[in-house]
Design an enzyme around this catalytic site. Structure first.
Site, PDB file in Angstrom:
ATOM      1  N   CYS A  89       0.840  -1.197   0.000  1.00 48.53           N
ATOM      2  CA  CYS A  89       0.000   0.000   0.000  1.00 48.53           C
ATOM      3  C   CYS A  89       0.884   1.259   0.000  1.00 48.53           C
ATOM      4  O   CYS A  89       1.526   1.567  -0.988  1.00 48.53           O
ATOM      5  CB  CYS A  89      -0.968  -0.041   1.168  1.00 48.53           C
ATOM      6  SG  CYS A  89      -2.339   1.138   1.007  1.00 48.53           S
ATOM      7  N   HIS A 179      -3.607  -5.147   0.881  1.00 47.64           N
ATOM      8  CA  HIS A 179      -3.090  -5.579   2.189  1.00 47.64           C
ATOM      9  C   HIS A 179      -3.164  -7.108   2.314  1.00 47.64           C
ATOM     10  O   HIS A 179      -4.217  -7.661   2.639  1.00 47.64           O
ATOM     11  CB  HIS A 179      -3.891  -4.926   3.311  1.00 47.64           C
ATOM     12  CG  HIS A 179      -3.650  -3.464   3.445  1.00 47.64           C
ATOM     13  ND1 HIS A 179      -2.697  -2.937   4.287  1.00 47.64           N
ATOM     14  CD2 HIS A 179      -4.220  -2.405   2.817  1.00 47.64           C
ATOM     15  CE1 HIS A 179      -2.695  -1.622   4.188  1.00 47.64           C
ATOM     16  NE2 HIS A 179      -3.610  -1.268   3.301  1.00 47.64           N
ATOM     17  N   GLU A 181      -1.876  -8.880   4.629  1.00 47.64           N
ATOM     18  CA  GLU A 181      -1.829  -9.302   6.032  1.00 47.64           C
ATOM     19  C   GLU A 181      -3.196  -9.524   6.646  1.00 47.64           C
ATOM     20  O   GLU A 181      -3.309 -10.129   7.720  1.00 47.64           O
ATOM     21  CB  GLU A 181      -1.039  -8.285   6.867  1.00 47.64           C
ATOM     22  CG  GLU A 181      -1.723  -6.939   7.067  1.00 47.64           C
ATOM     23  CD  GLU A 181      -1.450  -5.928   5.969  1.00 47.64           C
ATOM     24  OE1 GLU A 181      -1.579  -4.727   6.231  1.00 47.64           O
ATOM     25  OE2 GLU A 181      -1.114  -6.353   4.841  1.00 47.64           O
TER      26      GLU A 181
END
Length: 520
Positions: A89, A179, A181
């Site tokens: 990002c 993202h 994660e």
């Protein structure tokens, strides 16, 4: 073996912190692959990274624009370290901006994306090996890359993002606008694993045994022949810290167990029996309940409660430590999530944590926080690796402020008793139903709200108890647990029949975010 030699033998992937509240999840995911990972400030220099000697670097997401006056930057020499770098990002935008590409500010090209989006892979890439050509990912960005630097090529895009994944394989530089994660990126774990194992060449052999060796070496180097004071709360975190410290420094450790009058039912005796008896920790038990409850009388604001309790804990330790000789260190069970929720240099404070906020400036001890790079599930794994029994390791998480933050509004003995008794019933029934390992955390809250009821043909005006039960992997995000209705019914029936001054039960069905796990 010294701490330095142990650390040098452990492969590491460093995550540079650019301000996302959940960027520490990147480190957590990477650890799941058997690779040690931790956050470092974005201000770290290339020379400092050389000394750490990581096998990979991740630039995290963050709320800033690369064009902002206060934009977080990067030492440009880091790009010349010949270490694989993954920008996520804001991290991808930073790579692009610093290496000669173009980032368009939010809104100029209709490029905002928030929520799940479909990533379309246009080329094969080691980063996306084993993942489908089209996959759902979580986007959360305003600015967007519209021109990539020389040497980079397009790997993937989305309907609203022309460059959702880019790479320069010659220099081992990778960028993704989404993202990986978070769980909403369906193949996010695969992407991070590809970076760690395939691109960075990680062996995947880091374990809790490595962590124990590292921490014991660090503790011994820090403490030397001096003494450490540990405050036992009765929870998993401080218990694990106690066993770890004893393994590292033996009788240099003295534990103080403060009964602040805010413990769960029978918890004081259980702590003394398990840790003092079975593990042989040197524990001084202090009954300070009147001292704490007097200070908390009429205090309704949750932040004030936390600050009062945090301060008073240290003052109690001061009083007790003054009776001892040569105590220089105070150990705490602070976790990674505690530090993040309390705010960092780049992240906004959600709420102060009793271990990292509210400590007086004139505190007489140096702090030791052996667990402050671990998540809750890792602490449990550490406890097992240390040989602790499951009944200790799997104890329900319990905040340092205790029941003070499970009683809404002003604290009274009557309210505390309703929470103690109702919580004991909840834990008993969850265990009977065989759900105690499936539900991450569960507890009751006195909402401070009274309502009208009817019991025994008579009118009542008593408290409402809320049940909070959540499922989670690491405590950073959580969903409410979908407990079976028959279990909830039995819990509710028992509480209103067995606990005085309670006539209504409600169930909290809020996820985190937007709510936190605790009510205060």
């Amino acid at each position: 073996m010294t701490e330095i030699s142990i650390l040098n033998d452990v492969q590491k992937i460093i995550v540079l912190d650019y301000g996302s509240q959940y960027n520490q999840l990147i480190a957590r995911r990477i650890r799941e692959f058997g690779v040690f990972s931790e956050l470092k400030s974005h201000k770290i220099t290339a020379q400092e990274l050389r000394e750490i000697n990581p096998i990979g670097i991740v630039l995290s997401g963050g709320p800033n624009s690369v064009y902002a006056d206060n934009a977080f930057g990067i030492d440009p020499e880091i790009f010349e370290l010949e270490i694989p770098i993954l920008g996520i990002c804001y991290g991808m935008q930073l790579i692009t901006h610093k290496l000669g590409g173009k980032v368009v500010p939010a809104g100029q090209a209709g490029n905002r994306e928030y929520g799940q989006s479909t990533l379309h892979l246009r080329e094969t890439s080691k980063l996306f090996s084993g993942t489908p050509q089209e996959q759902l990912v979580l986007m959360s960005h305003g600015d967007a890359v519209t021109e990539i630097p020389e040497g980079f090529h397009l790997v993937g895009d989305s309907n609203d993002c022309p460059y959702a994944a880019i790479e320069n394989t010659e220099k081992n530089l990778y960028g993704i606008q989404f993202h990986p994660e978070v769980r909403h990126s369906v193949y996010g774990n695969d992407i991070l694993k590809n970076f760690a194992i395939s691109i960075c060449g990680a062996r995947g052999d880091w374990s809790m045994d490595n962590f124990i060796d590292m921490e014991i070496a660090k503790i011994r180097e820090t403490v030397g022949d001096r003494k450490v004071l540990l405050g036992l709360s009765g929870g998993v975190d401080s218990s694990v810290v106690g066993v770890l410290l004893q393994k590292a420094i033996g009788d240099q450790l003295t534990c103080i167990f403060v009964d602040h009058g805010l413990l769960r039912k029978d918890e004081g005796d259980q702590v003394m029996g398990m840790l003092g008896g079975k593990f042989g920790l040197n524990i001084i038990r202090v009954d300070a309940s009147k001292r704490f409850l007097d200070l908390l009388a009429d205090v309704e604001d949750p932040e004030k409660k936390r600050k009062i309790i945090g301060n008073e804990f240290v003052y109690v330790f001061d009083d007790e430590a003054s009776k001892l000789k040569g105590v220089d260190f105070l150990a705490q069970g602070t976790l990674y999530t505690d530090i993040i929720e309390s705010g960092t240099e780049t992240a906004q404070t959600i709420k102060s944590h009793h271990n990292v906020g509210g400590l007086p400036e004139d505190m007489q001890f140096e702090l030791i926080e052996p667990l402050n790079t671990l998540f809750k599930d890792e602490v449990r794994a550490l406890g097992i690796a240390l040989g602790m029994p499951e009944e200790i390791v799997w104890r329900q998480p319990f905040p340092g402020p205790g029941l003070a933050i499970r009683v809404m509004g002003a604290i009274t003995e009557e309210k505390l008793e309703t929470v103690r008794e109702s919580d004991a019933i909840l834990r008993e029934e969850i265990a009977k139903a065989g759900l105690d390992r499936d539900v991450w955390q569960y507890f009751t809250v006195n909402t401070g709200v009274r309502s009208v009821g009817v019991m025994g043909d008579g009118r009542t005006y008593d408290y409402t108890i809320a049940i909070r039960a959540i499922t989670s992997i690491d405590g950073m995000t959580a969903d409410f647990a979908q407990l079976p209705w028959d279990v909830l019914k039995k819990i509710s029936t028992r509480i209103v029949n067995e606990v005085d001054h309670v006539n209504r039960i409600v169930y909290d069905i809020t996820s985190k975010p937007p709510a936190t796990v605790e009510w205060e």
